[in-house]
Design a protein around this motif. Structure first.
Motif, PDB file in Angstrom:
ATOM      1  N   THR A  93       1.931  -9.988  11.234  1.00 20.89           N
ATOM      2  CA  THR A  93       3.077  -9.184  11.491  1.00 20.89           C
ATOM      3  C   THR A  93       3.842  -8.672  10.251  1.00 20.89           C
ATOM      4  OG1 THR A  93       3.638 -10.433  13.510  1.00 20.89           O
ATOM      5  CG2 THR A  93       4.990  -8.209  13.013  1.00 20.89           C
ATOM      6  N   LEU A  94       3.308  -7.579   9.816  1.00 22.61           N
ATOM      7  CA  LEU A  94       4.172  -6.824   8.715  1.00 22.61           C
ATOM      8  C   LEU A  94       5.613  -6.558   8.868  1.00 22.61           C
ATOM      9  CD1 LEU A  94       4.055  -5.869   5.832  1.00 22.61           C
ATOM     10  CD2 LEU A  94       3.646  -3.602   6.970  1.00 22.61           C
ATOM     11  N   ILE A  95       6.565  -7.088   7.997  1.00 20.76           N
ATOM     12  CA  ILE A  95       8.066  -6.833   8.432  1.00 20.76           C
ATOM     13  C   ILE A  95       8.486  -5.689   7.607  1.00 20.76           C
ATOM     14  CG2 ILE A  95      10.329  -7.847   8.122  1.00 20.76           C
ATOM     15  CD1 ILE A  95       9.294  -9.977   9.968  1.00 20.76           C
ATOM     16  N   GLY A  96       7.932  -5.470   6.300  1.00 22.20           N
ATOM     17  CA  GLY A  96       8.208  -4.260   5.731  1.00 22.20           C
ATOM     18  C   GLY A  96       7.883  -4.497   4.158  1.00 22.20           C
ATOM     19  N   GLU A  97       8.501  -3.417   3.472  1.00 23.28           N
ATOM     20  CA  GLU A  97       8.291  -3.362   1.937  1.00 23.28           C
ATOM     21  C   GLU A  97       9.841  -3.840   1.424  1.00 23.28           C
ATOM     22  OE1 GLU A  97       7.458  -0.599   3.801  1.00 23.28           O
ATOM     23  OE2 GLU A  97       5.467  -1.388   3.818  1.00 23.28           O
ATOM     24  N   PHE A  98       9.747  -4.154   0.195  1.00 25.07           N
ATOM     25  CA  PHE A  98      11.065  -4.552  -0.672  1.00 25.07           C
ATOM     26  C   PHE A  98      10.562  -4.333  -2.149  1.00 25.07           C
ATOM     27  CE2 PHE A  98      11.429  -8.442  -2.782  1.00 25.07           C
ATOM     28  CZ  PHE A  98      10.210  -8.991  -2.054  1.00 25.07           C
ATOM     29  N   GLY A  99      11.674  -4.060  -2.874  1.00 15.14           N
ATOM     30  CA  GLY A  99      11.570  -4.060  -4.099  1.00 15.14           C
ATOM     31  C   GLY A  99      11.867  -2.995  -5.123  1.00 15.14           C
ATOM     32  N   ALA A 100      11.549  -2.380  -6.099  1.00 18.74           N
ATOM     33  CA  ALA A 100      11.867  -1.120  -6.768  1.00 18.74           C
ATOM     34  C   ALA A 100      10.993   0.182  -6.382  1.00 18.74           C
ATOM     35  CB  ALA A 100      11.601  -1.451  -8.388  1.00 18.74           C
ATOM     36  N   LEU A 101      11.502   1.254  -6.679  1.00 18.96           N
ATOM     37  CA  LEU A 101      10.941   2.228  -6.396  1.00 18.96           C
ATOM     38  C   LEU A 101       9.883   2.712  -7.552  1.00 18.96           C
ATOM     39  CD1 LEU A 101      12.968   4.965  -4.667  1.00 18.96           C
ATOM     40  CD2 LEU A 101      10.930   3.936  -3.522  1.00 18.96           C
ATOM     41  N   SER A 102       8.846   3.239  -7.403  1.00 15.82           N
ATOM     42  CA  SER A 102       7.937   3.650  -8.192  1.00 15.82           C
ATOM     43  C   SER A 102       8.602   4.790  -9.388  1.00 15.82           C
ATOM     44  CB  SER A 102       6.596   4.582  -7.643  1.00 15.82           C
ATOM     45  OG  SER A 102       6.482   5.657  -8.464  1.00 15.82           O
ATOM     46  N   PRO A 103       8.447   4.605 -10.561  1.00 16.11           N
ATOM     47  CA  PRO A 103       9.143   5.279 -11.632  1.00 16.11           C
ATOM     48  C   PRO A 103       8.757   6.751 -11.498  1.00 16.11           C
ATOM     49  CG  PRO A 103       8.041   3.374 -12.646  1.00 16.11           C
ATOM     50  CD  PRO A 103       7.821   3.230 -11.207  1.00 16.11           C
ATOM     51  N   ARG A 104       7.477   7.046 -10.989  1.00 12.33           N
ATOM     52  CA  ARG A 104       7.078   8.526 -10.872  1.00 12.33           C
ATOM     53  C   ARG A 104       8.009   9.213  -9.855  1.00 12.33           C
ATOM     54  NH1 ARG A 104       1.574   8.645  -9.220  1.00 12.33           N
ATOM     55  NH2 ARG A 104       1.170   8.496 -11.398  1.00 12.33           N
ATOM     56  N   VAL A 105       8.271   8.389  -8.601  1.00 12.47           N
ATOM     57  CA  VAL A 105       9.166   8.915  -7.672  1.00 12.47           C
ATOM     58  C   VAL A 105      10.496   9.314  -8.027  1.00 12.47           C
ATOM     59  CG1 VAL A 105      10.287   8.391  -5.290  1.00 12.47           C
ATOM     60  CG2 VAL A 105       7.846   7.968  -5.549  1.00 12.47           C
ATOM     61  N   LEU A 106      11.081   8.302  -8.860  1.00 18.94           N
ATOM     62  CA  LEU A 106      12.245   8.414  -9.359  1.00 18.94           C
ATOM     63  C   LEU A 106      12.426   9.545 -10.161  1.00 18.94           C
ATOM     64  CD1 LEU A 106      13.550   4.689 -10.257  1.00 18.94           C
ATOM     65  CD2 LEU A 106      14.045   6.039  -8.219  1.00 18.94           C
ATOM     66  N   ASN A 155       0.895  -1.126  -0.198  1.00 19.23           N
ATOM     67  CA  ASN A 155      -0.022  -0.048  -0.024  1.00 19.23           C
ATOM     68  C   ASN A 155       1.029   1.307  -0.033  1.00 19.23           C
ATOM     69  OD1 ASN A 155       0.976  -0.155   2.663  1.00 19.23           O
ATOM     70  ND2 ASN A 155      -1.005   0.086   3.443  1.00 19.23           N
ATOM     71  N   LYS A 156       2.334   1.216  -0.163  1.00 21.79           N
ATOM     72  CA  LYS A 156       2.944   2.320  -0.347  1.00 21.79           C
ATOM     73  C   LYS A 156       3.471   2.825  -1.741  1.00 21.79           C
ATOM     74  CE  LYS A 156       4.657   2.268   4.014  1.00 21.79           C
ATOM     75  NZ  LYS A 156       3.629   1.706   4.810  1.00 21.79           N
ATOM     76  N   SER A 157       2.516   4.072  -1.957  1.00 18.55           N
ATOM     77  CA  SER A 157       2.495   4.388  -3.336  1.00 18.55           C
ATOM     78  C   SER A 157       3.776   4.611  -3.968  1.00 18.55           C
ATOM     79  CB  SER A 157       1.757   5.609  -3.335  1.00 18.55           C
ATOM     80  OG  SER A 157       2.333   6.780  -2.607  1.00 18.55           O
ATOM     81  N   TYR A 158       5.016   4.994  -3.159  1.00 19.17           N
ATOM     82  CA  TYR A 158       6.354   5.072  -3.510  1.00 19.17           C
ATOM     83  C   TYR A 158       6.914   3.733  -4.273  1.00 19.17           C
ATOM     84  CZ  TYR A 158       7.322   4.043   1.321  1.00 19.17           C
ATOM     85  OH  TYR A 158       7.424   3.704   2.550  1.00 19.17           O
ATOM     86  N   MET A 159       6.268   2.734  -3.771  1.00 17.94           N
ATOM     87  CA  MET A 159       6.976   1.556  -4.217  1.00 17.94           C
ATOM     88  C   MET A 159       6.294   1.172  -5.619  1.00 17.94           C
ATOM     89  SD  MET A 159       9.214   0.650  -1.828  1.00 17.94           S
ATOM     90  CE  MET A 159       9.602  -0.873  -2.227  1.00 17.94           C
ATOM     91  N   HIS A 160       7.102   0.284  -6.578  1.00  9.65           N
ATOM     92  CA  HIS A 160       6.694   0.031  -7.994  1.00  9.65           C
ATOM     93  C   HIS A 160       5.505  -0.923  -7.776  1.00  9.65           C
ATOM     94  CE1 HIS A 160       7.271  -1.672 -11.895  1.00  9.65           C
ATOM     95  NE2 HIS A 160       8.134  -0.760 -12.070  1.00  9.65           N
ATOM     96  N   GLN A 161       4.687  -0.741  -8.890  1.00  9.80           N
ATOM     97  CA  GLN A 161       3.543  -1.558  -8.671  1.00  9.80           C
ATOM     98  C   GLN A 161       3.697  -2.964  -9.056  1.00  9.80           C
ATOM     99  OE1 GLN A 161      -0.146  -0.656  -8.582  1.00  9.80           O
ATOM    100  NE2 GLN A 161       1.184   0.833  -7.596  1.00  9.80           N
ATOM    101  N   SER A 162       4.615  -3.313  -9.676  1.00  7.39           N
ATOM    102  CA  SER A 162       5.041  -4.637  -9.938  1.00  7.39           C
ATOM    103  C   SER A 162       5.910  -5.540  -9.201  1.00  7.39           C
ATOM    104  CB  SER A 162       5.141  -5.040 -11.559  1.00  7.39           C
ATOM    105  OG  SER A 162       4.388  -4.051 -12.274  1.00  7.39           O
ATOM    106  N   VAL A 163       6.994  -4.497  -9.288  1.00  5.37           N
ATOM    107  CA  VAL A 163       8.341  -5.281  -8.801  1.00  5.37           C
ATOM    108  C   VAL A 163       8.764  -4.673  -7.219  1.00  5.37           C
ATOM    109  CG1 VAL A 163      10.919  -5.490  -9.438  1.00  5.37           C
ATOM    110  CG2 VAL A 163       9.192  -4.635 -11.081  1.00  5.37           C
TER     111      VAL A 163
END
Lengths: 649, 338
Positions: free
Chosen positions: A520-533, A503-511
Motif C-alpha cells: 500500500t502506498l501511503i504517499g510522497e514526502f520530501g523536497a519539491l522539484s527545483p523546476r516547479v519552484l 513517480n511524481k514529477s513535481y517531487m525532487h529527484q533526490s530529496v
C-alpha cells in the motif's frame, strides 16, 4: 416582485403596521424584507418562490394579505364587455402542447397615445417606462392579475391567421423593442400567413407590434408551455417578467378574466370598440379541483391538534371552500393555486396561516438504529491527524478544489488527467485538483515570514479520496522528517518502508521518496522539484508531504501499553563511521532489532561521516557490564557486516 | 586538638550563619558533617590523641558536631521562613515564550461542534460524492429538469460522458442514503458544495453546508422546530432569538425557513443581516412525499424532516467575517487568529 402599497389597497384593506405586515407576509412564505419609498408611495419588494405564480401579481399578494389579516378582498364591479360592433376575422391555429390555452379578442378604432397619469405612474412604480396606452395596459393587467398578455397590430397580421409552432432554430427575430435575435431550436413562435410575428412567452415581434399609427388591435392571453419558455429564455439569456411567470405556470382558469379587464381598459382609454367574439381555445376546461385533508394526517405531520373549526376557518380564508365530509375536510382549489396538489400542500396552508411561531417545540421520539447508514463516515483519523499536526506547530488551511490549467502545467502535471468543468466561472477555476500541494504553495506567496508550516486535509478528484498534505518553508530536512516520524509514531504504524523513487514529477529527484506499508502506498514526502519552484517563482526550499488518509487509517493500530521497568536502564553513546550513501534510518532499525533488551535508539549527533547513537539497554533486572558488552559487540558486528560501519577510534 | 575543634566549630558557625540560601547551607552541611567532612576527619584523628585527653577531646568534638547540626537545622528553618515570607519585585508582565502550536481552521472547529451536537441527538455522519449526478442533486429531490427553482442553484457541469455535475447542495445525500437504507435513520451529511456564481465578498462558488435528515414513523413539524431550536441554541448560546417562516423548496412540504436575530448587531440592523436585524440561517421542512416515494419508502408508514445548515455562514456569523473568501485563503494573518 414590486408591490406598490396603494395598488395593493385597491384590493385589500391593510390593518397591520408596515413592519408587522412585512413580517407576517414573510412568515406566511411571501418573503418581504425590504421596501422603498417613491415620493409618497411605499413599494414593497417581495421574493416569490418558484411554486407561487399567483404571487407574481398584485391580486395574488392581496389575497394573501387578506388571508393573513383574516379579512375579505374588496369587491370590484366588473362591467360586462359591450357587444361586438364589427366582425374582424382572426384565425388562431392552436397546438395544445405549446399553448394550454389561447384567449383573444379584436378591438377596432383605437387611438394610440400616452397613458393617463394614473396608469403611467403605476407602470413607473413597477420600474418601467410607460410606452403608450395599449402596451401599458397589457403590462398593467399582467402585474395586476398575473398572466402575461400581448397586443398585436391587427392589420399587421398577414392573412389574419396566427399559427403557434416550434422554431426550427436559426430564425431571425426582431423584438418589439428593436433587438435582433437568432432563435434557438424549439422556441414557441407564432407565424402569420407570411412572417414570424411573436416569440411567445418572452417578447413580441417588431413587425406586428403596436405603433403610433395602429388602428386595430388583436389582444391575447396565452398559457405557454413552461418548460419551453424557460429553455428558450435561458438559451437567449432573456429573462423577462413574462418568462418568470410562465416558468411558474400561471392561472389556466384566469385568461378570460384577464382579457376582459384589459379589453375594458383599452375601450375606456383608447376609444376603441370590440371587433370580434371572445375567442377561447383550450386544451381542457381548467376547472377547480378537489383535495381532501384528513385531520389525522394533519395532526401526524404537524405534531399538534388544531381544532376543526380553526382548520376550516383558515382554509376558508384562503378561498379553498372547505367542507366537512365523511373522509375529512374537502377543499375546492381555485385554478390560480396550481401549487396545491396533494394533502401535504394543504397541511402547509393550515400551518403557515396558523403561524409557524405558535407551534410548541419537541424533539423526535423515535428509534435510533444500530445499523450503520450508507456512506457512514468516521472522521476520527482526520481529527487525530489534525491534532498531531496542530500540536506540532502546523496550521490548518482550507483551499478551493478548483484550480487553473496554468497552475496544473506549472506543477508539471497534465490537465487532461484532471476533471474539467464545462462552464467554469473563470479560467482560474477550470479543473479539479488531483493534489493539494499547489493550493498550499499559494500560502508561500501570501506569507512572507521566514518559516511556514501549513497543512490541509481534503479531497482530491475524481477519486474523492482524502489526503493529508503538508507544505513547509524555513524548516530543515530533519525537522520536517521529524513530523513524518511523529505521524507514524502517533498512529502507531511501524515497519513502513521508504523508497527513494517517486513517480511524481513535481517531487525532487533526490530529496524525495515514497512511503509504503507492504504494497500500500501511503504517499510522497520530501523536497519539491527545483523546476516547479522556479515556475512558481519560489526561492525558498520547500518540503512537503501528501499521504493518503485511507491508507493511514488502514494501518493505524491502538498502542499497547508497555509496563514501566522497575530498574534503571544502562545508557551509552556509540559513535560510528559509515561509508557514503548509508541509510541511517535502516541502521537505527537494525540496532533496535539486535536484542529485546534494547528499548530505545536515537540518532544523537552527526559530524561528517560519523554518527552518534544513543542506546538504552533495559532488562527486567539490572544488566551487568558483561551482558551489555555482549549486546554491544553483536551490534557492532552486524553494523559492520551490513553497512560497513565501524566504531570511531 | 581542642583548639582546632573550637576553630572549626567557630568557622562553621560563622559560615552557617552567613549562608544565604538552602543550597549553600546544604553544601556547608556536607563540608562539616558529611562523610568526608571536617568533623569526620577530626574524628579520624582522635586515635592520635593521647589516651588521657581523648575522652575530653571526644566530648568537645561531639558537642561541636551537635552544635553545628542544630545550627544547620535552625538556619534551614530560618531560610525557608524568610524565603516564604519575603516579598521582592518581580515582573509578571514580561511576555512569555509561547510554545509552538498550530491553529485549527474555523470550519473544522465549528463542524466538530455541529457533529457533537447531532451525535447527542442520535445522528450518524455521512460523507458522499461532490462529483454528483443530476439525478441525486435534483431529480431525486423532486426538482425535475427545467424546474425554475434550479435558477437559485446554478450548476457546474463536468466535461465527461456521464454528464456529471458538481453538487449544489448536500441534500443530494438524501436520495443516496434513502435508496440503500430502511428507516428509521438520522443522518448528518456535511460537505463542500459548488454553485456557479461570480466570486465576490458575499458569494463564493465553493461553500460548506451540513445537511441533516430524519425518517421515522412519527415525525412532526414540532420536532423539526424543536431540533432547530436545540441546535442553534447549542451553537450560539441559549439567548438566541429565532423565528420561523414558510418557504418553498420542492423537496419539502411544509417548508420552513429559520431566521436568527442577528448575532452581530443584536437585531439593530447591520451589513451582515442586510439591515433587517435577522439572519436567514437554516432552511428546512418536512420531507416531501415524492422524495420518499422516489427512494422507495412507504409514505403511509414513514415520514421525516430535513434541514440544511450553512456552515460557512455560521463561521462568518460567529467570527464576524465579512468576506466569504477569507475562509479559503491560506494566509497566516487570517489562520493564526483562530
Amino acid at each position: 416582485m414590486l408591490i406598490p402599497l396603494s395598488w395593493l389597497k385597491d384590493f385589500v384593506e391593510i390593518k397591520l403596521s408596515l413592519k408587522d405586515l412585512m413580517w407576517k407576509m414573510t412568515e406566511a412564505g411571501l418573503t418581504c424584507e425590504s421596501y422603498k419609498k417613491v415620493g409618497d408611495e411605499i413599494v414593497l419588494d417581495v421574493e416569490v418562490t418558484a411554486n407561487r405564480p399567483d404571487w407574481m401579481s398584485i391580486i395574488g399578494v392581496a389575497r394573501e394579505v387578506a388571508a393573513i389579516q383574516g379579512i375579505k378582498l374588496k369587491t370590484r364591479k366588473e362591467n360586462a364587455l359591450p357587444k361586438k360592433s364589427a366582425n374582424f376575422p382572426i384565425d388562431l391555429i392552436p397546438d395544445f402542447n405549446l399553448f394550454d390555452r389561447w384567449t383573444g379578442i379584436a378591438i377596432k378604432n383605437v387611438e394610440i397615445k400616452p397613458s393617463p397619469k394614473w396608469l403611467a405612474d403605476r407602470i413607473r412604480l413597477m420600474g418601467h417606462t410607460p410606452i403608450n396606452n395599449v402596451i401599458d395596459i397589457t403590462n398593467y393587467v399582467m402585474y395586476e392579475l398575473g398572466i402575461p398578455m400581448h397586443a398585436f397590430d391587427y392589420d399587421e397580421i398577414a392573412g389574419q391567421i396566427m399559427t403557434v409552432q416550434l422554431s426550427k432554430g436559426g430564425e431571425d427575430f426582431t423584438s418589439v423593442d428593436n433587438l435582433s435575435y437568432k432563435l434557438p431550436k424549439d422556441a414557441i413562435i407564432i407565424r402569420d400567413a407570411e412572417r414570424l410575428i411573436d416569440l411567445a412567452g418572452i417578447k413580441g415581434g417588431l413587425n406586428s407590434g403596436i405603433k403610433e399609427t395602429t388602428k386595430n388591435v388583436f389582444l391575447h392571453v396565452t398559457i405557454d408551455n413552461s418548460v419551453l419558455v424557460r429553455r428558450t429564455s435561458i438559451a437567449l439569456g432573456l429573462r423577462s417578467e413574462a418568462s418568470a411567470i410562465y416558468e411558474r405556470v400561471p392561472d389556466k382558469g384566469g385568461t378570460i378574466n384577464s382579457i376582459k379587464r384589459a379589453a375594458s381598459l383599452i375601450l375606456d382609454l383608447t376609444g376603441g370598440q370590440v371587433a370580434s367574439d371572445l375567442i377561447d381555445l383550450r386544451k381542457e376546461k381548467f376547472e377547480p379541483w378537489e383535495i381532501t385533508l384528513t385531520e389525522e394526517k394533519l395532526e401526524k405531520v404537524l405534531g399538534i391538534k388544531i381544532e376543526t373549526k380553526l382548520v376550516v376557518n383558515i382554509l376558508s380564508k384562503l378561498n379553498l371552500n372547505p367542507r366537512k365530509t365523511s373522509k375529512g375536510i374537502a377543499c375546492t382549489i381555485p385554478t390560480y393555486r396550481g401549487d396545491l396538489k396533494i394533502e401535504e400542500d394543504l397541511i402547509e396552508e393550515v400551518a403557515r396561516i396558523y403561524g409557524y411561531n405558535k407551534f410548541p417545540m419537541t424533539l423526535p421520539t423515535g428509534r435510533i438504529t444500530k445499523n450503520k447508514i450508507p456512506y457512514y463516515f468516521d472522521d476520527s483519523i482526520h481529527l487525530a491527524l489534525k491534532e498531531i499536526l496542530i500540536g506540532a506547530g502546523y496550521t490548518e488551511a482550507m483551499t478551493l478544489s478548483l484550480i487553473s490549467k496554468d497552475i496544473i502545467e506549472k506543477f508539471g502535471l497534465n490537465p487532461s488527467d484532471h476533471v474539467k468543468i464545462e462552464n467554469p466561472v473563470s479560467l482560474d477555476y477550470e479543473y479539479m485538483r488531483t493534489t493539494l500541494i499547489p493550493s498550499l504553495l499559494a500560502a508561500l506567496k501570501l506569507n512572507t515570514e521566514e518559516k511556514l508550516k501549513i497543512f490541509e486535509i481534503d479531497k482530491v478528484y475524481p477519486s474523492e479520496n482524502y489526503k493529508l498534505t503538508v507544505v513547509t518553508k524555513g524548516v530543515d530536512f530533519r525537522e520536517f522528517k521529524g513530523l513524518v516520524d511523529l505521524i507514524f509514531e502517533k498512529l502507531n504504524i511501524n515497519n513502513y518502508k521508504i523508497e527513494f523513487e517517486t513517480n511524481k514529477s513535481y517531487m525532487h529527484q533526490s530529496v524525495a521518496g515514497i512511503i509504503k506499508m507492504g504494497e500500500t502506498l501511503i504517499g510522497e514526502f520530501g523536497a519539491l522539484s527545483p523546476r516547479v519552484l522556479n515556475n512558481f517563482e519560489i526561492k525558498n526550499k520547500v518540503y512537503c508531504l501528501e499521504f493518503d488518509i485511507k491508507a493511514l487509517e488502514k494501518h493505524t493500530r491502538v498502542k499497547i501499553f508497555e509496563s514501566v521497568p522497575l530498574v534503571p536502564p544502562q545508557i551509552e553513546d556509540l559513535t560510528l563511521v559509515f561509508p557514503a550513501k548509508t541509510k541511517i534510518g535502516e541502521v537505527v532499525g537494525l540496532i533496535k532489532s539486535v536484542s529485546r533488551l534494547i528499548n530505545k535508539v536515537e540518532l544523537k549527533d552527526i559530524y561528517q561521516d560519523s554518527y552518534t547513537f544513543n542506546i538504552w539497554y533495559q532488562g527486567k533486572t539490572n544488566l551487568t557490564d558483561p551482558e551489555v558488552k555482549e549486546i554491544r559487540e553483536k551490534i557492532l558486528k552486524l553494523i559492520e557486516q551490513k553497512f560497513g560501519g565501524i566504531i570511531k577510534e | 586538638m581542642q583548639e582546632e575543634i573550637i576553630n572549626i566549630k567557630n568557622e562553621a558557625m560563622a559560615q552557617i550563619m552567613g549562608a544565604s540560601d538552602v543550597s549553600e547551607l546544604e553544601q556547608l552541611k556536607i563540608n562539616y558533617l558529611g562523610r568526608n567532612g571536617k568533623i569526620n576527619s577530626l574524628i579520624k584523628k582522635l586515635k592520635d590523641v593521647p589516651v588521657d585527653e581523648r575522652k575530653q577531646v571526644g566530648i568537645t568534638l561531639n558537642l561541636a558536631k551537635q552544635t553545628i547540626n542544630k545550627l544547620v537545622n535552625d538556619k534551614h528553618q530560618e531560610l525557608i521562613k524568610s524565603l516564604t515570607e519575603k516579598r521582592e519585585w518581580f515582573d509578571l508582565t514580561i511576555p512569555g515564550v509561547k510554545p509552538e502550536r498550530g491553529h485549527y481552521h474555523p470550519l473544522t472547529t465549528v463542524l466538530k461542534e455541529v457533529k457533537t451536537i447531532f451525535n447527542h441527538l442520535g445522528y450518524q455522519i455521512a460523507d458522499g460524492p461532490e462529483i454528483e449526478t443530476d439525478y441525486y442533486n435534483f431529480e431525486a429531490l423532486n426538482i425535475p429538469k427545467d424546474h425554475p427553482s434550479r435558477d437559485t442553484q446554478m450548476t457546474f457541469y463536468v466535461d465527461d460522458k456521464e454528464k456529471h455535475i458538481l453538487r449544489t447542495q448536500t441534500s443530494a445525500m438524501q436520495g443516496r442514503v434513502m435508496k440503500d437504507m430502511k428507516p428509521p435513520f438520522r443522518v448528518l451529511a456535511p460537505g463542500r458544495n459548488f454553485r456557479y456564481e461570480q466570486v465576490d465578498a458575499s458569494h463564493g462558488f465553493e461553500f460548506w453546508q451540513v445537511e441533516g435528515f430524519v425518517v421515522d414513523e412519527n415525525i412532526h413539524l414540532t420536532d423539526l422546530f424543536g431540533t432547530i431550536d436545540y441546535v442553534l441554541k447549542e451553537l450560539f448560546g441559549s439567548d438566541v432569538k429565532l423565528r420561523f417562516a414558510t418557504t418553498n423548496f420542492p423537496f419539502v412540504e411544509p417548508g420552513v425557513d429559520t431566521y436568527m436575530r442577528c448575532t452581530i448587531c443584536g437585531g439593530k440592523g447591520c451589513s451582515f443581516c442586510k439591515n433587517s436585524g435577522w439572519s436567514e440561517i437554516m432552511p428546512a421542512g418536512m420531507i416531501h412525499p415524492n422524495v420518499l416515494k422516489t427512494a422507495g419508502i412507504d409514505t403511509k408508514r414513514w415520514n421525516g424532516f430535513a434541514f440544511a445548515i450553512g456552515l460557512s455562514r455560521i463561521v462568518n456569523l460567529r467570527y464576524q467575517i465579512k468576506d466569504l473568501r477569507t475562509l479559503t485563503t491560506p494566509d497566516m494573518r487570517i489562520l493564526s487568529q483562530f
